[in-house]
Motif scaffolding. Structure first.
Motif, PDB file in Angstrom:
ATOM      1  N   PRO A   1      50.460  41.365  31.370  1.00 33.33           N
ATOM      2  CA  PRO A   1      50.370  41.078  29.931  1.00 33.33           C
ATOM      3  C   PRO A   1      50.436  39.569  29.672  1.00 33.33           C
ATOM      4  O   PRO A   1      51.249  38.854  30.266  1.00 33.33           O
ATOM      5  N   ALA A   2      49.563  39.091  28.820  1.00 28.92           N
ATOM      6  CA  ALA A   2      49.566  37.668  28.481  1.00 28.92           C
ATOM      7  C   ALA A   2      50.703  37.368  27.512  1.00 28.92           C
ATOM      8  O   ALA A   2      51.064  38.197  26.669  1.00 28.92           O
TER       9      ALA A   2
ATOM     10  N   SER B   1      48.251  33.556  25.841  1.00 32.03           N
ATOM     11  CA  SER B   1      48.482  32.411  26.719  1.00 32.03           C
ATOM     12  C   SER B   1      48.542  32.928  28.161  1.00 32.03           C
ATOM     13  O   SER B   1      49.383  33.761  28.497  1.00 32.03           O
ATOM     14  N   TYR B   2      47.629  32.424  28.998  1.00 31.27           N
ATOM     15  CA  TYR B   2      47.503  32.910  30.374  1.00 31.27           C
ATOM     16  C   TYR B   2      47.932  31.832  31.365  1.00 31.27           C
ATOM     17  O   TYR B   2      48.098  30.662  31.018  1.00 31.27           O
ATOM     18  N   GLY B   3      48.052  32.248  32.638  1.00 31.66           N
ATOM     19  CA  GLY B   3      48.353  31.327  33.716  1.00 31.66           C
ATOM     20  C   GLY B   3      47.447  31.577  34.907  1.00 31.66           C
ATOM     21  O   GLY B   3      46.579  32.466  34.874  1.00 31.66           O
ATOM     22  N   PRO B   4      47.624  30.817  35.995  1.00 31.06           N
ATOM     23  CA  PRO B   4      46.777  30.980  37.186  1.00 31.06           C
ATOM     24  C   PRO B   4      46.831  32.392  37.772  1.00 31.06           C
ATOM     25  O   PRO B   4      45.859  32.851  38.369  1.00 31.06           O
ATOM     26  N   GLU B   5      47.972  33.102  37.604  1.00 31.65           N
ATOM     27  CA  GLU B   5      48.079  34.456  38.163  1.00 31.65           C
ATOM     28  C   GLU B   5      47.075  35.406  37.521  1.00 31.65           C
ATOM     29  O   GLU B   5      46.598  36.357  38.154  1.00 31.65           O
ATOM     30  N   HIS B   6      46.707  35.152  36.275  1.00 34.85           N
ATOM     31  CA  HIS B   6      45.723  36.004  35.611  1.00 34.85           C
ATOM     32  C   HIS B   6      44.333  35.776  36.195  1.00 34.85           C
ATOM     33  O   HIS B   6      43.560  36.713  36.365  1.00 34.85           O
ATOM     34  N   VAL B   7      44.025  34.528  36.492  1.00 39.67           N
ATOM     35  CA  VAL B   7      42.735  34.217  37.109  1.00 39.67           C
ATOM     36  C   VAL B   7      42.645  34.879  38.487  1.00 39.67           C
ATOM     37  O   VAL B   7      41.628  35.480  38.848  1.00 39.67           O
ATOM     38  N   ARG B   8      43.723  34.774  39.265  1.00 42.73           N
ATOM     39  CA  ARG B   8      43.722  35.386  40.600  1.00 42.73           C
ATOM     40  C   ARG B   8      43.581  36.903  40.505  1.00 42.73           C
ATOM     41  O   ARG B   8      42.888  37.522  41.317  1.00 42.73           O
ATOM     42  N   ALA B   9      44.253  37.509  39.528  1.00 39.56           N
ATOM     43  CA  ALA B   9      44.151  38.959  39.366  1.00 39.56           C
ATOM     44  C   ALA B   9      42.720  39.373  39.039  1.00 39.56           C
ATOM     45  O   ALA B   9      42.217  40.382  39.554  1.00 39.56           O
TER      46      ALA B   9
END
Length: 241
Positions: A36-37, A46-54
């Motif tokens: 969840p963002a 608001s996202y972080g690098p872990e969302h891109v990797r997922a």
């Protein structure tokens, strides 16, 4: 491009970094593919690098095993244990290896068929004999016949089916393709090509080409799974990246 770690990422940033559209990012978050963002005071995500990797992991998993399996695996990664996730990834590797083995066995079967010689004196088989030779049920051969595959050369007045050398060879090719995971429409296309080609060898070469393409697809899916595994490991253990 490496995700920016110094500032929160907007939905558009995550879409650009991962190669998905903004709407796809939102949809995949809703489906549980993403953690969840966080929400800012004004309600923006608001996202972080872990969302891109997922999202990158999901892309590779979807290519390797399909979107349904990929969504399940990513959702499990968010809530399950490392052991469970590793076991699920291992199961996908096993499935791909099994598909590859089936395609290789089908290619070997085609090679054996190609090396045979059949003349006018070759044996004629009944449906029971042919089913036993192929390792399938007689009902399977009847179904193939209904679909225009492996059609017997003669049906007697008592409805007994007789398969001559050409029909037997065609049935063996159908069996080889079916055992490698090809659906009926795809096999029908192959059989149609075989019947249009001038000789047996040309037909078998066409079937082998199709199996070679399947092996290439399996190799591509395997590489996608390896890449997804690296991204998924980064999601599970951010400190190790």
């Amino acid at each position: 491009m490496t995700p920016q770690a110094s500032r929160p990422l907007r939905t558009a940033d995550v879409a650009r970094e991962s190669g998905w559209s903004v709407q796809q990012v939102r949809d995949l978050e809703r489906l549980g593919v993403l953690p969840p963002a966080a929400r800012s005071a004004n309600g923006y995500r608001s996202y972080g690098p872990e969302h891109v990797r997922a999202l990158r992991a999901y892309r590779g998993l979807a290519s390797a095993a399909g979107p349904v399996v990929a969504r399940r695996l990513l959702a499990e990664a968010m809530t399950g244990t490392l052991t469970d996730v590793a076991a699920a990834i291992g199961a996908v590797h096993v499935r791909l290896a099994g598909e590859r083995d089936e395609a290789l066995r089908a290619r070997a079967a085609l090679g054996a068929i190609e090396g045979e010689e059949s003349g006018p004196d070759a044996d004629v088989m009944t449906i029971t004999q042919l089913a036993a030779a192929l390792g399938v049920r007689t009902s399977t051969l009847r179904f193939w016949e209904q679909e225009g595959l492996a059609v017997p050369e003669r049906v007697t007045t008592l409805r007994a089916r007789q398969y001559g050398p050409a029909a037997i060879r065609e049935a063996r090719i159908v069996a080889a393709l079916r055992s490698s995971g090809y659906g009926i429409p795809a096999v029908r296309d192959v059989v149609g090509s075989l019947r249009r080609l001038p000789g047996v060898d040309e037909g078998i070469a066409e079937a082998r080409l199709i199996l070679d393409r399947r092996l290439d697809q399996i190799a591509t899916r395997t590489v996608a799974l390896l890449r997804a595994g690296a991204d998924l490991a980064a999601v599970l253990d951010p400190a190790g990246t």
